[in-house]
Scaffold this active site. Structure first.
Site, mmCIF file in Angstrom:
data_model
loop_
_atom_site.group_PDB
_atom_site.id
_atom_site.type_symbol
_atom_site.label_atom_id
_atom_site.label_comp_id
_atom_site.label_asym_id
_atom_site.label_seq_id
_atom_site.Cartn_x
_atom_site.Cartn_y
_atom_site.Cartn_z
ATOM 1 N N GLY A 95 32.295 37.818 25.876
ATOM 2 C CA GLY A 95 32.268 36.681 27.158
ATOM 3 C C GLY A 95 33.464 36.983 27.961
ATOM 4 O O GLY A 95 33.303 36.953 29.146
ATOM 5 N N ASP A 116 32.959 48.454 21.848
ATOM 6 C CA ASP A 116 32.207 47.458 21.019
ATOM 7 C C ASP A 116 31.150 48.084 20.112
ATOM 8 O O ASP A 116 30.512 49.190 20.368
ATOM 9 C CB ASP A 116 31.387 46.708 22.204
ATOM 10 C CG ASP A 116 31.275 45.023 21.438
ATOM 11 O OD1 ASP A 116 31.831 43.933 22.314
ATOM 12 O OD2 ASP A 116 30.832 44.619 20.598
ATOM 13 N N LYS A 139 26.126 46.484 23.509
ATOM 14 C CA LYS A 139 26.735 45.807 24.658
ATOM 15 C C LYS A 139 27.552 46.998 25.530
ATOM 16 O O LYS A 139 27.282 46.915 26.719
ATOM 17 C CB LYS A 139 27.857 44.913 24.138
ATOM 18 C CG LYS A 139 27.270 43.613 23.576
ATOM 19 C CD LYS A 139 28.279 42.629 23.206
ATOM 20 C CE LYS A 139 27.478 41.392 22.908
ATOM 21 N NZ LYS A 139 28.348 40.483 22.032
ATOM 22 N N ASN A 162 33.160 50.280 15.607
ATOM 23 C CA ASN A 162 33.970 49.388 15.153
ATOM 24 C C ASN A 162 35.435 49.759 14.950
ATOM 25 O O ASN A 162 35.750 50.622 13.938
ATOM 26 C CB ASN A 162 33.339 48.465 13.887
ATOM 27 C CG ASN A 162 34.157 47.338 13.240
ATOM 28 O OD1 ASN A 162 35.104 47.129 13.668
ATOM 29 N ND2 ASN A 162 33.580 46.870 12.228
ATOM 30 N N ASN A 199 38.359 38.085 17.028
ATOM 31 C CA ASN A 199 38.896 37.746 15.528
ATOM 32 C C ASN A 199 40.167 38.317 15.360
ATOM 33 O O ASN A 199 40.672 39.236 16.185
ATOM 34 C CB ASN A 199 37.734 38.210 14.607
ATOM 35 C CG ASN A 199 37.730 39.956 14.634
ATOM 36 O OD1 ASN A 199 38.307 40.283 14.036
ATOM 37 N ND2 ASN A 199 36.752 40.391 15.474
ATOM 38 N N CYS A 244 54.436 40.035 14.881
ATOM 39 C CA CYS A 244 55.697 39.284 14.901
ATOM 40 C C CYS A 244 55.603 37.752 14.657
ATOM 41 O O CYS A 244 56.495 37.260 13.610
ATOM 42 C CB CYS A 244 56.278 39.361 16.297
ATOM 43 S SG CYS A 244 57.129 40.798 16.498
ATOM 44 N N CYS A 265 28.294 28.127 14.366
ATOM 45 C CA CYS A 265 28.608 29.204 15.381
ATOM 46 C C CYS A 265 29.876 28.495 16.287
ATOM 47 O O CYS A 265 29.618 27.238 16.393
ATOM 48 C CB CYS A 265 27.596 29.466 16.205
ATOM 49 S SG CYS A 265 26.915 28.544 17.440
ATOM 50 N N CYS A 318 59.844 41.808 11.659
ATOM 51 C CA CYS A 318 58.264 41.926 11.700
ATOM 52 C C CYS A 318 57.689 42.886 10.485
ATOM 53 O O CYS A 318 58.368 43.861 10.169
ATOM 54 C CB CYS A 318 57.993 42.483 13.247
ATOM 55 S SG CYS A 318 56.298 42.729 13.480
ATOM 56 N N CYS A 323 56.336 48.403 15.016
ATOM 57 C CA CYS A 323 57.006 47.251 16.026
ATOM 58 C C CYS A 323 58.505 47.544 15.761
ATOM 59 O O CYS A 323 59.318 47.650 16.860
ATOM 60 C CB CYS A 323 56.557 46.086 15.661
ATOM 61 S SG CYS A 323 57.500 44.708 16.474
#
Lengths: 428, 428
Positions: A95, A116, A139, A162, A199, A244, A265, A318, A323
């Site tokens: 979206g 995707d 997609k 993925n 996610n 972090c 959902c 961290c 990082c």
């Protein structure tokens, strides 16, 4: 369909050769011309615009870039056409990501990399971009189909994978490293990575990749109840990375996969996702074309049209090793940054000394501003609009001084300070 | 194409009848099956989703409304399906209006009335919605084509006309008055008018129509330099109308048509227009479905991601006669409004007295909130998310108390006060 029509023409040709009766051969000729007509019809359905070699500012109805090149005449952007040199990677074509991809495509971005693994479903139709006839397509394929029709000038790379799998992550990394599009570019092969995933696991993977590559990226997200969202700028070593300050849902040890229950959902709205995509790509344009101020964090709470902003320093504790390396590099580079900032300030100060006013009395505060000064202050917009026109909104400075920059400084969350306070409490 | 294929089948059939050789007849049979296959292909190209009788909350990939109906389970909206009863008129199907129309269509709005007289050009391709293959079509026809494919459940009415002409204005007014879609509705035939036009003259016409019909509407606009925009709620008699405080460009007596010079065009960006459309439709959803707070005015200044808000009272000296009538009616209805507000407050107070806490000591401030209380406070969101999930953003209250409502009160521009001050100055 064109293949089938070609096969039919071949069949008719061989049938014609086996016939001797002139009447029958005439019937076959008629059928052949019918097939020719159908071939023409089938070809003419998807009218695509031809590629444009250079972006022109000419004001004619047939120029797809006139309204974008006008940003230069309006004093917003110094060189709009530079957009063709940039590569942007978009992870997650849902979206937010699909709308971000469409916006960048219509702006004439040089190259888009799309990632995707999901397929288009009817359940996605409450958000912009995908159409019901694309249901069942991946997609990435559906996006390439739509985007290449909209603007054939954009180089599109589609990765149906993925990124959270070992194989997917390897391909993701090597695609980001690839410099074929702009071999002279410093750093990785892309100018910006936009994370539009839904996610935590995928966000952590984008975070890992960008920390390893020292790649600036922007995060985006929309809440489960569909009425709020955010965007965030992440510069490895300079700002907090995604590891972090992990979100509470993960900090509390709950596996998010167990949260996605059967028959339940998250809500979503085309409005919230459209606004978040718009804010994300607007900040992308500001970052790439160097105008305005790029927000380090911008929230959107739609119930009250409230837009919180803040900035976060990196966490010296961290958990992400890459990082910590970037943080060290950033600290080591401090003397060089300070010297550069000092040199810039001195150059500006000497420029100001040279530009003594011609008239000592200046009742109306009239000043002539040179283009180079506008550039060095980071693309402040020129107020030179056509006679009789005014800017619709006053610039933010007129409302609240000091503007965003300083408000951000006071809002900075110093994780190191928080850690010290926590340790002091634990020591009691 | 289906007509041509049918004609070809007929031709093949008559050819077959004139042949006696079984091998040749078999060739014709093969050709006929090829045409059948092509007919099937031609039919399957534009796959349109079928209409859906009732909105379902069932979580399956094939349900286009599952993510919208989830707004009820999340406690945001009380009855989402009510959206099917509403009619929204959109004037101007350009960079903002077309995206607003798509958002409302994907949200499953009952009926959309679309007004525009312009045609799609390649020069519009830097904004969302229209596609290059639609160049040359009227914007209304192209919009109906795209929107009916996306969601066949929405009733679309297309008006290809210029509302600033005498004939156009008459058709505009009668279409707004038409109550066939919902005969029991009070007032006009639409629930909201969205103005998405790009000039002052058209805005004044929408203002005139809405003042005459006592019709609530929302204004939207994007600046000539493409980097700022706004939305505004206008309730005849209650808020300032568009003529109450005319923009300076008109107040200074410049005819805007002379401003549009040959070879010069305004800049525009899909980002700014997408954000303005998103904010406009989000406020439309809040207004229609009664959740959150509808912003009376919300600006978007993208260079600094700054979002000013304010409210304006009507001008008792407004030049618009219909506005003055609505102002009189609003003042006359004050006692009834006050009585209603008092009754509501008393009902809430008595409800609060009944709900005494079961336990006097309540260290953790735990309270059970009834659904009806949530409703009466105007759709405050429930915090009952699935276990382990948290709202992405804190509610605005936690950041700044008091929220938007009170900030607005202090920001109200009282035109009557300004007028008195001006008269006092002139009297000197």
């Amino acid at each position: 369909m064109e293949v089938e029509l070609k096969e039919m023409l071949d069949d008719l040709q061989s049938l014609r050769q086996s016939l001797s009766d002139p009447t029958l051969r005439a019937s076959i000729d008629k059928l052949q011309s019918r097939v020719d007509h159908l071939t023409h019809l089938a070809k003419s359905v998807p009218v695509r615009r031809s590629k444009v070699k250079d972006m022109s500012a000419e004001v004619v109805d047939s120029n797809p870039y006139s309204r974008l090149m006008a940003l230069q005449r309006m004093g917003i952007v110094e060189n709009y056409e530079r957009i063709r040199e940039f590569s942007v990677a978009i992870v997650g074509i849902g979206g937010v990501g699909s709308v971000a991809a469409e916006m960048l495509t219509r702006c004439g971005i040089g190259r888009l990399l799309l990632y995707d693994y999901d397929k288009v479903e009817l359940a996605n139709m409450n958000r912009l971009f995908f159409r019901p006839e694309q249901v069942g397509m991946t997609k990435t394929d559906a996006a390439v189909q739509t985007l290449s029709d909209i603007n054939p000038d954009v180089v599109l790379e589609s990765y149906t994978l993925n990124i959270t799998t070992v194989q997917g992550f390897e391909t993701f990394m090597s695609s980001l490293r690839n410099k074929t599009f702009c071999p002279s570019k410093e750093g990785s092969g892309v100018d910006l990575v936009l994370s539009c995933v839904d996610n935590y696991e995928a966000r952590m993977v984008v975070n890992q990749a960008c920390n390893e590559l020292n790649q600036t990226w922007m995060e985006s997200g929309v809440s489960e109840d569909a009425v709020s969202g955010h965007i965030q700028l992440l510069i490895p070593g300079e700002t907090a990375c995604f590891a972090c300050a992990p979100p509470l849902v993960v900090a509390s040890g709950v596996d998010e996969r167990t949260l996605k229950r059967e028959g339940v959902c998250a809500a979503s709205l085309p409005t919230t996702m459209g606004v978040v995509a718009g804010l994300l790509v607007q900040n992308t344009l500001k970052f790439l074309l160097k105008f305005g101020h790029v927000s380090p964090y911008l929230g959107y709470s739609s119930l009250k049209d409230y837009f919180p902003t803040m900035a976060m320093k990196p966490n010296p504790q961290c958990s992400n090793a890459a990082c910590l390396e970037r943080q060290k590099e950033y600290i080591l580079a401090k003397p060089a940054r300070d010297a550069e900032a000092k040199a810039k300030m001195e150059a500006e100060a000497s420029a100001a000394t040279v530009d003594l006013p011609l008239h000592a009395d200046n009742e109306w505060n009239i000043s002539v501003v040179d283009d180079s000064v506008l550039e060095s202050t980071g693309g402040t917009r020129s107020d030179a609009l056509p006679e009789g026109l005014i800017h619709e909104l006053p610039s933010a400075d007129e409302f609240q001084k000091p503007p965003a920059f300083e408000a951000l400084d006071t809002g900075i969350v110093d994780l190191e300070d928080l850690r010290r306070q926590l340790e002091a409490l634990n020591a009691d």
